[in-house]
Write a protein that holds these residues in place. Structure first.
Motif, PDB file in Angstrom:
ATOM      1  N   MET A 178     -71.315-124.871  50.804  1.00 52.40           N
ATOM      2  CA  MET A 178     -70.365-123.964  51.617  1.00 52.40           C
ATOM      3  C   MET A 178     -70.791-122.529  51.274  1.00 52.40           C
ATOM      4  N   ILE A 179     -70.781-122.230  50.123  1.00 55.57           N
ATOM      5  CA  ILE A 179     -70.732-120.922  49.450  1.00 55.57           C
ATOM      6  C   ILE A 179     -72.093-120.344  49.792  1.00 55.57           C
ATOM      7  N   ARG A 180     -73.104-121.347  49.892  1.00 54.08           N
ATOM      8  CA  ARG A 180     -74.516-120.869  50.152  1.00 54.08           C
ATOM      9  C   ARG A 180     -74.753-120.340  51.702  1.00 54.08           C
ATOM     10  N   SER A 181     -73.974-121.526  52.359  1.00 61.03           N
ATOM     11  CA  SER A 181     -73.904-121.192  53.713  1.00 61.03           C
ATOM     12  C   SER A 181     -73.170-119.887  54.291  1.00 61.03           C
ATOM     13  N   ILE A 182     -72.031-119.608  53.560  1.00 65.37           N
ATOM     14  CA  ILE A 182     -71.313-118.401  54.071  1.00 65.37           C
ATOM     15  C   ILE A 182     -71.932-117.357  53.607  1.00 65.37           C
ATOM     16  N   THR A 183     -72.534-117.141  52.326  1.00 65.45           N
ATOM     17  CA  THR A 183     -72.998-115.965  51.973  1.00 65.45           C
ATOM     18  C   THR A 183     -74.346-115.442  52.777  1.00 65.45           C
ATOM     19  N   ARG A 184     -75.056-116.380  53.286  1.00 62.67           N
ATOM     20  CA  ARG A 184     -76.479-116.043  53.979  1.00 62.67           C
ATOM     21  C   ARG A 184     -75.966-114.982  54.886  1.00 62.67           C
ATOM     22  N   LYS A 185     -74.549-115.086  55.580  1.00 57.07           N
ATOM     23  CA  LYS A 185     -74.273-114.337  56.846  1.00 57.07           C
ATOM     24  C   LYS A 185     -74.026-112.906  56.538  1.00 57.07           C
ATOM     25  N   PHE A 186     -73.621-112.656  55.383  1.00 58.82           N
ATOM     26  CA  PHE A 186     -73.225-111.340  54.630  1.00 58.82           C
ATOM     27  C   PHE A 186     -74.340-110.327  54.123  1.00 58.82           C
ATOM     28  N   SER A 187     -74.201-109.198  54.206  1.00 59.45           N
ATOM     29  CA  SER A 187     -74.942-108.318  53.259  1.00 59.45           C
ATOM     30  C   SER A 187     -74.803-108.285  52.109  1.00 59.45           C
ATOM     31  N   SER A 188     -73.430-108.312  51.764  1.00 54.50           N
ATOM     32  CA  SER A 188     -72.850-108.267  50.417  1.00 54.50           C
ATOM     33  C   SER A 188     -71.881-109.479  50.249  1.00 54.50           C
ATOM     34  N   SER A 189     -72.164-110.294  48.953  1.00 55.69           N
ATOM     35  CA  SER A 189     -71.142-111.210  48.592  1.00 55.69           C
ATOM     36  C   SER A 189     -70.836-111.109  46.976  1.00 55.69           C
ATOM     37  N   TYR A 190     -69.539-111.585  47.027  1.00 53.62           N
ATOM     38  CA  TYR A 190     -68.901-111.676  45.428  1.00 53.62           C
ATOM     39  C   TYR A 190     -68.301-112.922  45.428  1.00 53.62           C
ATOM     40  N   LEU A 191     -68.941-113.627  44.341  1.00 53.86           N
ATOM     41  CA  LEU A 191     -68.452-114.884  44.158  1.00 53.86           C
ATOM     42  C   LEU A 191     -67.585-114.881  42.705  1.00 53.86           C
ATOM     43  N   ASN A 192     -66.737-115.873  42.742  1.00 55.13           N
ATOM     44  CA  ASN A 192     -65.564-115.635  41.625  1.00 55.13           C
ATOM     45  C   ASN A 192     -65.170-114.426  41.279  1.00 55.13           C
ATOM     46  N   ILE A 193     -64.760-113.722  42.191  1.00 51.24           N
ATOM     47  CA  ILE A 193     -64.368-112.182  41.969  1.00 51.24           C
ATOM     48  C   ILE A 193     -63.167-111.852  41.145  1.00 51.24           C
ATOM     49  N   GLU A 194     -62.322-113.087  40.670  1.00 55.10           N
ATOM     50  CA  GLU A 194     -61.385-112.989  39.836  1.00 55.10           C
ATOM     51  C   GLU A 194     -61.928-112.490  38.572  1.00 55.10           C
ATOM     52  N   ARG A 195     -63.195-112.757  38.111  1.00 51.33           N
ATOM     53  CA  ARG A 195     -63.689-112.233  36.787  1.00 51.33           C
ATOM     54  C   ARG A 195     -64.138-111.018  36.759  1.00 51.33           C
ATOM     55  N   TYR A 196     -63.921-110.150  37.814  1.00 54.62           N
ATOM     56  CA  TYR A 196     -64.125-108.748  37.428  1.00 54.62           C
ATOM     57  C   TYR A 196     -62.830-108.136  37.325  1.00 54.62           C
ATOM     58  N   PRO A 197     -63.145-106.908  36.653  1.00 57.53           N
ATOM     59  CA  PRO A 197     -61.928-106.000  36.149  1.00 57.53           C
ATOM     60  C   PRO A 197     -60.944-105.495  37.637  1.00 57.53           C
ATOM     61  N   TYR A 198     -59.730-105.306  37.428  1.00 56.17           N
ATOM     62  CA  TYR A 198     -58.883-104.824  38.422  1.00 56.17           C
ATOM     63  C   TYR A 198     -59.586-103.557  39.273  1.00 56.17           C
ATOM     64  N   GLU A 199     -60.093-102.871  38.592  1.00 55.57           N
ATOM     65  CA  GLU A 199     -60.695-101.518  39.138  1.00 55.57           C
ATOM     66  C   GLU A 199     -61.863-101.884  40.230  1.00 55.57           C
ATOM     67  N   THR A 200     -62.694-102.656  39.592  1.00 57.44           N
ATOM     68  CA  THR A 200     -63.789-103.038  40.154  1.00 57.44           C
ATOM     69  C   THR A 200     -63.675-104.046  41.461  1.00 57.44           C
ATOM     70  N   ILE A 201     -62.561-104.856  41.365  1.00 55.84           N
ATOM     71  CA  ILE A 201     -62.132-105.508  42.538  1.00 55.84           C
ATOM     72  C   ILE A 201     -61.810-104.588  43.715  1.00 55.84           C
ATOM     73  N   ASN A 202     -60.626-103.462  43.419  1.00 54.11           N
ATOM     74  CA  ASN A 202     -60.500-102.604  44.175  1.00 54.11           C
ATOM     75  C   ASN A 202     -61.493-101.656  45.129  1.00 54.11           C
ATOM     76  N   ALA A 203     -62.462-101.522  44.184  1.00 50.89           N
ATOM     77  CA  ALA A 203     -63.537-100.707  44.536  1.00 50.89           C
ATOM     78  C   ALA A 203     -64.322-101.414  45.581  1.00 50.89           C
ATOM     79  N   ILE A 204     -64.425-102.825  45.261  1.00 53.00           N
ATOM     80  CA  ILE A 204     -65.094-103.896  46.366  1.00 53.00           C
ATOM     81  C   ILE A 204     -64.493-103.810  47.560  1.00 53.00           C
ATOM     82  N   LEU A 205     -63.123-103.990  47.509  1.00 50.17           N
ATOM     83  CA  LEU A 205     -62.170-104.426  48.556  1.00 50.17           C
ATOM     84  C   LEU A 205     -61.791-103.003  49.555  1.00 50.17           C
TER      85      LEU A 205
END
Length: 364
Positions: A116-143
């Motif tokens: 499912m993950i491979r199928s979804i990510t192929r359609k988007f230019s940027s993808s972030y998996l297991n995003i909870e492992r990133y620091p708060y500031e980085t997640i905010n920057a991505i979103l």
């Protein structure tokens, strides 16, 4: 790490990166077309970053133009990564390949459905998996990145922390739920794998927030009901807090707050505000609705992957009173959610999907 891509005007890409040490000069890795990747230290002084206290000197900006990447305006493939973390901070949008949407998929499984993950990510230019492992500031920057036209984020960060950003940036929000006993069983088995594999890094990425349970798991005999009962009764307070109701905590609790019965209703309310909610037992329906609501065949023929050791351990865990007490709120949440999803699936059709936005949840 914090970052922002201010503009991609074709001939010029500019932005900034601030590392954990605000005095350090950042370096990005530039991957442009078929050219070999190369390092680019910050090449633009940004006094605005110094003025607001983000960087000690302001030397944290960068500008990429034809003098750095020849024919930059004609390249369809450009990717920028921060050197130390290797986190992608920008990838150029390709209208012929990428879906122009911002999508967030809440998955609570430690080991997400790989197909499912491979199928979804192929359609988007940027993808972030297991995003909870990133620091708060980085997640905010991505979103909050203003230049991300095509991005999918997948994982289980705190909903309370990021709900505002998800709404403000127009993310399509979805959640895929799973039986809590299966969630716990899979997590315990993965922790055992992380302890025994020669290269545990990949497994550890899936287990952010749960690695403190490794000593507990190392002593477990998964094939002994007696050993499991004794081990769960002997949990430390810290270990109990780690295992206790993770889905309810993610959906309804502030950071560090423990789940109570009242949080189940709040979690259901937050689910009701998502565009789509599904369960693993109704995965095909989730796949169909996900594709329909986004208007493209994004998830192809991915299937829910049952793993026999997980189902066997889940059955054992369901017979242990201590385990039931530890995840009682998740069990209640899943029961209500499953009922709503089944009702939504039974009434789903094109007209209803277009009318109510396709949510499997009725308004709370």
């Amino acid at each position: 790490m914090q970052f922002s891509i201010d503009v991609d005007a074709g001939t010029v890409i500019s932005g900034w990166v601030v590392l954990e040490n605000p005095g350090e000069i950042p370096t990005i890795i530039v991957e442009a077309g078929d050219n070999p990747p190369f390092e680019l230290p910050a090449n633009v002084n940004r006094p605005d970053l110094k003025d607001v206290g983000l960087h000690a000197t302001g030397m944290a900006g960068f500008q990429i133009d034809g003098s750095i990447v020849p024919n930059v305006e004609s390249l369809k493939s450009i990717c920028l990564r921060e050197k130390i973390s290797n986190i992608e901070i920008y990838r150029r949008f390709d209208i012929k390949k990428n879906l122009e949407r911002r999508v967030f998929v809440y998955t609570f499984s430690s080991l997400s459905q790989r197909e499912m993950i491979r199928s979804i990510t192929r359609k988007f230019s940027s993808s972030y998996l297991n995003i909870e492992r990133y620091p708060y500031e980085t997640i905010n920057a991505i979103l909050n990145s203003p230049t991300f036209r095509s991005v999918v984020c997948i994982g289980r960060p705190s909903y309370m922390r990021y709900a505002g950003a998800l709404a403000a940036q127009g993310f399509f929000k979805s959640a895929l739920l799973r039986d809590p006993f299966e969630e716990l069983a899979e997590r315990l088995l993965l922790l055992r794998l992380a302890s025994r594999t020669q290269n545990p890094t990949l497994v550890e990425q899936q287990l952010s927030g749960f690695m403190q349970l490794r000593p507990f798991v190392d002593r477990l005999d998964f094939n002994s009901d007696r050993d499991l009962r004794f081990a769960f009764r002997a949990l430390t307070m810290e270990q109990k807090a780690c295992i206790s109701n993770p889905v309810t905590r993610i959906l309804a609790c502030e950071i560090g707050e423990m789940a109570e019965r009242r949080h189940v209703g709040l979690a259901l309310d937050h689910l009701s505000k998502m565009e789509l909610v599904g369960t693993m037992t109704q995965f095909e329906a989730f796949r169909t609705m996900f594709n329909s609501l986004l208007g493209e065949e994004i998830i192809l023929h991915a299937e829910h992957q049952d793993v026999k050791p997980v189902s066997e351990l889940a059955k054992r865990l369901s017979g242990i009173n201590t385990v039931v007490q530890l995840i009682e709120h998740d069990l209640a949440l899943y029961s209500y959610a499953e009922e709503a999803v089944l009702e939504g699936v039974s009434t789903w059709n094109a007209d209803i999907g277009q009318k109510n936005g396709g949510s499997a949840f009725p308004d709370a």
